[in-house]
Design a protein around this motif. Sequence first.
Motif, PDB file in Angstrom:
ATOM      1  N   LYS A 275     -12.137   2.206  37.735  1.00  0.00           N
ATOM      2  CA  LYS A 275     -11.045   1.476  38.372  1.00  0.00           C
ATOM      3  C   LYS A 275      -9.807   2.351  38.491  1.00  0.00           C
ATOM      4  CE  LYS A 275      -8.211  -2.693  37.918  1.00  0.00           C
ATOM      5  NZ  LYS A 275      -7.918  -3.889  37.093  1.00  0.00           N
ATOM      6  N   ARG A 276      -9.501   3.059  37.412  1.00  0.00           N
ATOM      7  CA  ARG A 276      -8.352   3.964  37.448  1.00  0.00           C
ATOM      8  C   ARG A 276      -8.592   5.096  38.448  1.00  0.00           C
ATOM      9  NH1 ARG A 276      -4.607   3.474  33.276  1.00  0.00           N
ATOM     10  NH2 ARG A 276      -4.544   1.241  32.742  1.00  0.00           N
ATOM     11  N   ARG A 277      -9.812   5.595  38.501  1.00  0.00           N
ATOM     12  CA  ARG A 277     -10.132   6.652  39.448  1.00  0.00           C
ATOM     13  C   ARG A 277      -9.928   6.140  40.881  1.00  0.00           C
ATOM     14  NH1 ARG A 277     -13.346  11.137  38.971  1.00  0.00           N
ATOM     15  NH2 ARG A 277     -14.143  10.370  36.979  1.00  0.00           N
ATOM     16  N   GLY A 278     -10.358   4.907  41.129  1.00  0.00           N
ATOM     17  CA  GLY A 278     -10.169   4.333  42.461  1.00  0.00           C
ATOM     18  C   GLY A 278      -8.696   4.179  42.820  1.00  0.00           C
ATOM     19  N   ASN A 281      -7.290   7.535  43.623  1.00  0.00           N
ATOM     20  CA  ASN A 281      -7.704   7.963  44.963  1.00  0.00           C
ATOM     21  C   ASN A 281      -6.898   7.238  46.037  1.00  0.00           C
ATOM     22  OD1 ASN A 281      -9.647   9.812  44.102  1.00  0.00           O
ATOM     23  ND2 ASN A 281     -11.260   8.262  43.968  1.00  0.00           N
ATOM     24  N   LYS A 282      -6.662   5.929  45.836  1.00  0.00           N
ATOM     25  CA  LYS A 282      -5.839   5.176  46.785  1.00  0.00           C
ATOM     26  C   LYS A 282      -4.418   5.717  46.819  1.00  0.00           C
ATOM     27  CE  LYS A 282      -8.418   1.889  48.582  1.00  0.00           C
ATOM     28  NZ  LYS A 282      -8.582   1.732  50.046  1.00  0.00           N
ATOM     29  N   SER A 283      -3.888   6.006  45.630  1.00  0.00           N
ATOM     30  CA  SER A 283      -2.535   6.551  45.559  1.00  0.00           C
ATOM     31  C   SER A 283      -2.462   7.897  46.271  1.00  0.00           C
ATOM     32  CB  SER A 283      -2.109   6.687  44.096  1.00  0.00           C
ATOM     33  OG  SER A 283      -0.810   7.234  44.007  1.00  0.00           O
ATOM     34  N   LEU A 284      -3.481   8.749  46.037  1.00  0.00           N
ATOM     35  CA  LEU A 284      -3.516  10.043  46.710  1.00  0.00           C
ATOM     36  C   LEU A 284      -3.586   9.859  48.229  1.00  0.00           C
ATOM     37  CD1 LEU A 284      -3.734  13.126  46.633  1.00  0.00           C
ATOM     38  CD2 LEU A 284      -6.207  12.856  46.358  1.00  0.00           C
ATOM     39  N   GLU A 285      -4.408   8.906  48.666  1.00  0.00           N
ATOM     40  CA  GLU A 285      -4.542   8.632  50.099  1.00  0.00           C
ATOM     41  C   GLU A 285      -3.212   8.163  50.694  1.00  0.00           C
ATOM     42  OE1 GLU A 285      -7.075   5.573  52.981  1.00  0.00           O
ATOM     43  OE2 GLU A 285      -7.726   5.938  50.915  1.00  0.00           O
ATOM     44  N   LEU A 286      -2.524   7.252  49.963  1.00  0.00           N
ATOM     45  CA  LEU A 286      -1.242   6.739  50.460  1.00  0.00           C
ATOM     46  C   LEU A 286      -0.199   7.845  50.520  1.00  0.00           C
ATOM     47  CD1 LEU A 286       0.628   4.453  51.315  1.00  0.00           C
ATOM     48  CD2 LEU A 286       1.013   3.940  48.898  1.00  0.00           C
ATOM     49  N   HIS A 287      -0.143   8.649  49.461  1.00  0.00           N
ATOM     50  CA  HIS A 287       0.845   9.730  49.459  1.00  0.00           C
ATOM     51  C   HIS A 287       0.528  10.756  50.541  1.00  0.00           C
ATOM     52  CE1 HIS A 287       3.460   8.822  46.083  1.00  0.00           C
ATOM     53  NE2 HIS A 287       2.406   8.377  45.422  1.00  0.00           N
ATOM     54  N   SER A 288      -0.730  10.999  50.805  1.00  0.00           N
ATOM     55  CA  SER A 288      -1.098  11.910  51.896  1.00  0.00           C
ATOM     56  C   SER A 288      -0.641  11.357  53.234  1.00  0.00           C
ATOM     57  CB  SER A 288      -2.614  12.132  51.906  1.00  0.00           C
ATOM     58  OG  SER A 288      -3.045  12.716  50.699  1.00  0.00           O
ATOM     59  N   LEU A 289      -0.805  10.032  53.410  1.00  0.00           N
ATOM     60  CA  LEU A 289      -0.334   9.393  54.644  1.00  0.00           C
ATOM     61  C   LEU A 289       1.180   9.500  54.777  1.00  0.00           C
ATOM     62  CD1 LEU A 289      -0.807   7.615  57.148  1.00  0.00           C
ATOM     63  CD2 LEU A 289      -0.684   5.617  55.645  1.00  0.00           C
ATOM     64  N   LEU A 290       1.874   9.249  53.668  1.00  0.00           N
ATOM     65  CA  LEU A 290       3.334   9.366  53.696  1.00  0.00           C
ATOM     66  C   LEU A 290       3.766  10.793  54.021  1.00  0.00           C
ATOM     67  CD1 LEU A 290       4.251   7.252  50.550  1.00  0.00           C
ATOM     68  CD2 LEU A 290       4.756   6.647  52.898  1.00  0.00           C
ATOM     69  N   GLU A 291       3.133  11.742  53.355  1.00  0.00           N
ATOM     70  CA  GLU A 291       3.497  13.141  53.565  1.00  0.00           C
ATOM     71  C   GLU A 291       3.222  13.570  55.003  1.00  0.00           C
ATOM     72  OE1 GLU A 291       2.537  17.560  51.646  1.00  0.00           O
ATOM     73  OE2 GLU A 291       1.533  15.763  50.908  1.00  0.00           O
ATOM     74  N   LYS A 292       2.092  13.126  55.547  1.00  0.00           N
ATOM     75  CA  LYS A 292       1.730  13.476  56.912  1.00  0.00           C
ATOM     76  C   LYS A 292       2.732  12.886  57.899  1.00  0.00           C
ATOM     77  CE  LYS A 292      -2.233  13.416  60.072  1.00  0.00           C
ATOM     78  NZ  LYS A 292      -3.630  12.932  60.265  1.00  0.00           N
TER      79      LYS A 292
END
Length: 791
Positions: A275-278, A281-292
Motif C-alpha cells: 500500500k505504501r509502495r502504491g 508511486n502515485k506521489s511520484l506520478e503526481l510530482h512528475s505531472l506537476l514538474e512536467k
Amino acid sequence: EMEASGDKGKYIAKASFPGNLQLVLVLRPTGFIHRTLSDLAFKFNRDEFKMKVPIIMLGSVTELHGYIDKTQLTEDLGGTLDYCHNRWLSHRTAIESFALMVKQTAQMLQSFGTELAETEPPNDVQSTSSLLAAHRQSFWCIAGLHGLKHFLTLSCPLKYAIVSDCNHHFNPELSFRLLAQLDETEIAFDEFWAKHQQKLEQCVQLRNFEQTFREVKAALSVASERLSESLENARVLASQGDQHVQNNHYAVDSIVPKCNELHHLCDAVVTETEKRRGLLNKSLELHSLLEKSMRWCDEGIYLLASQPVDKCQSQDGAESALQEIEKFLDTGADNKIKEPNKVYQLYEPILNPDLMVPLGFMHVHICLQSLLILDLVSCRADVNGKLHSWPPRALNYSLVCEINSPFLIISVNSHVINELIETERAYVEELLCVLEGYASEMDNPLMMHLISPGLLNKKDILFGNMEEIYHFHNRVFLKELENYIEYPELVGRCFLERMEDFQIYEKYCQNKPRSESLWRQFSDSAFFQECQRKLDHKLSLDSYLLKPVQRITKYQLLLKEMLKYSKNCEGAEDLQEALTSILGILKAVNDSMHQIAITGYDGNLNELGKLLMQGSFNVWTDHKKGHSKVKDLARFKPMQRHLFLHEKAVLFCKKREENGEGYEKAPSYSYKHSLNMTAVGITENAKGDSKKFEIWYNAREEVYIIQAPTPEIKATWVNEIRKVLTSQLQACRGKTFSFLLPSTQCSFVLETPFYTSELFFKKNQNTKTRSTNTLFDRYFSFSQKLVSTEH
C-alpha cells in the motif's frame, strides 16, 4: 582655496591654505631700508617667482583692505579675525591623527573581511561551530578596539577641533567627512558581518541536518534489515508450525492459532508495504505531472520574454508572434488537466494539505502564464499603431483547469494580488531607471557632446509625461495597493479611488506617436547607446517607452482574473466597477489617439466636448437639395467614412492610410463635414438592414444612412446618440420659447415639456413625427437654434 567675491574683485579665504592660487598679494615693508632690500631681492629672484597668476605689490595695510575684507584678516593686519595659531595646529593635528586612524581602521576591517570571505566552512558540526565561535570572538575584539579608538578620538582633540571649527571660522567639512566615512565603514562592515554570521549559522544547521540524516538513514537501514529478517524468521517459524501440524503433533490445538497469527502478521506487513509502495508511486506520478507542467509553463515564459517588443508594433509582427504562441500552446496537449475532479479522485489518498498546496498553485501558475500570453496579444497595435482591444480569435486556454473551491479562490486571489504588487514595483523601478538613466542625462553637461542637434530641447516630446506617471505610481498607487495584500478581493476599491488619476495615461498615449517618430530619427544616436551601456540594459529605450501603454492594459487583465474567482465574495461589485472603469479609460485612450490624427478641421476639437465614440462606417446621403443625378449616385454608392461622435457635434472624416513603420504607419483622418448635435435626429431602424440607422439634420434636409460593421456596434452608437439628445432635452426642460410669426403678426409659444424626444427619434421609417406642412415643422430649424443658444 581663494575665491573671487563681489564686483570689486575681493578675495576671501574659504578653507585651509595651500590651495589653487588665483592672486598673490605682497605687502611691502614700511621702512625705507627694508623696502629697498625687499625690492632688490624680488628683482634678482624674479625667475623663482614665475607664476601664471598675477602678483600685486601693496604698500600699506590700507591697500590690503581693498582686496581682503577685515573680517578675514587677523588683528596684526588691521583685521578683526580672532585667530590663534596654536588652536589651528591642534586642530590640524587632531584631524590628521583621526584621518590616519580611519585609514587604519578601514584597512583592518578590509583585511578581516577578506579573511572571513576566503575561509571555507568545514564539513563537520564541531569544526563549523568552533569556526563560528572563533569568528565571533574576532569580530567582538575588533569591534571593541575600534569602538575604544572612536571614543578616545571623539572625547579628546577631535571633539575640540570640531567645536573650534564652529566658533573660529575654520571649515568643519573635513572633520564631519571623516566621521561620516568612519560611520559608513562601520555600517558596511556590520552588514557584511551579519551576512557572514548568518551563512555560518546556516552552515552549522546544514551540518547538523546532514549528520542527523546520516544517523536516521543508518537507523532506517538497520530497521529495514531487521524487518526483513523478522519477516523471514516469521515465515520460517510458521512453516515449521505447519509441518508439525501435518505430522500430527500432539499439541495441534496450541500450534495452529500461533501459525495463523504469524501468517496474518506477515500478510498485514506485506499488504501495508505494498500500500505504501502504491502511494509512493502515485506521489511520484503526481510530482512528475506537476514538474512536467511547470517545465512547460517555464518554456512559455521564456517564449514570451524572448519576443522582441518592436515585433508587436505592426499588425504583421503581432500576427506572427500570436501564431508562434498558439503553436507552442498546441504542444502542451499532454500537460492539460481536462477534468480536475477526476484528478482529485485519482490522487485523493495522497492529497494531504502539504500536497494540496502544489496542486492549487500549479493551477494558479498555469492561470498566470495564460494571463501573460493574453497580455501579449491583448495589447498589440492595430494597423495604425494605436492602442487596440484584442484578440480577434479564441486562444486555446483548456490548459487552465476550473476548480471551484475556497482554497483555490484564496490561492488565485492571493497570487494575483502578489503578481499585481510585484509587477507594480518592477514597473516603478523601470520608470525611475528611464528617467534617471536617459531623461536626466539629456540635461547633463558631460553628455551634451553625444546628443544630436535635433534632440536638443526635445525631452518632453520623447518622454511625454512619464515623470508624472512615475510620481503617481511611486508616491500613491503602489503604497495603496500594498495595503490590500491581506484583502485581495477588496482591491477594486483602490482602483476606484484613483480612477481619475489614471487619466494621465491619455496624455502619454496621445504623445506616443510624436515620441515614436523622434526615436526612429535618432535611435542610432551615440547618446542613447552610451546611456544603454551605463544602465546595462539589453533592450533599447523604445522598449521602456512602451511600458506605460502595456501597464495600463494589464490592469484590466488582472482585474478580470481576480473577478473570475470572486463573484460571490465581498468586493465583487467594486472589482466589476473598477474593471468597467479601466476598460472605459482604455477606450478613451484609444479614441483620443484616433482623434489627434484628424486633419483639416479649422476649429478647436476640445470645444466639441468629450469624444464619446469613433469608428468606420459605410455612409449614404439622401438630401432634399442637390442635383438629381448626384443624389441618385449618392443613394446607391456608399462612402467610407470614419465618424467621431462628440457631445456637441458628429464629425465625418475620410480615413487615409500612411506609409511607414510603427506609429508612422498610423492613418490620418481628413475632415469632411460635421453636424451640430442640437439639430440632429435619428431613425433607429433603417429599412432593409439591421446594421443601418439614419442621422438626419435640420428637419431631414440632410439624411445620412449609416451602416455599421455589426448590429451590436449599430446598437451601441444609437444608444449613445440617444443619450446625447436626451441630455440636451433635459437641459432645456422647463423653459419657454416665444416666436413672432411674420405672416400673421401673432406670437407662438412653445413650452419645453411639449418639446419631447418624439421630435428627435424615429423607431423606423414608417413612423411619422409630424407633418411637414405643420406650422411647427416650418420653425423646427429655428427652434433648434434657440435651444442651442438658450435664448
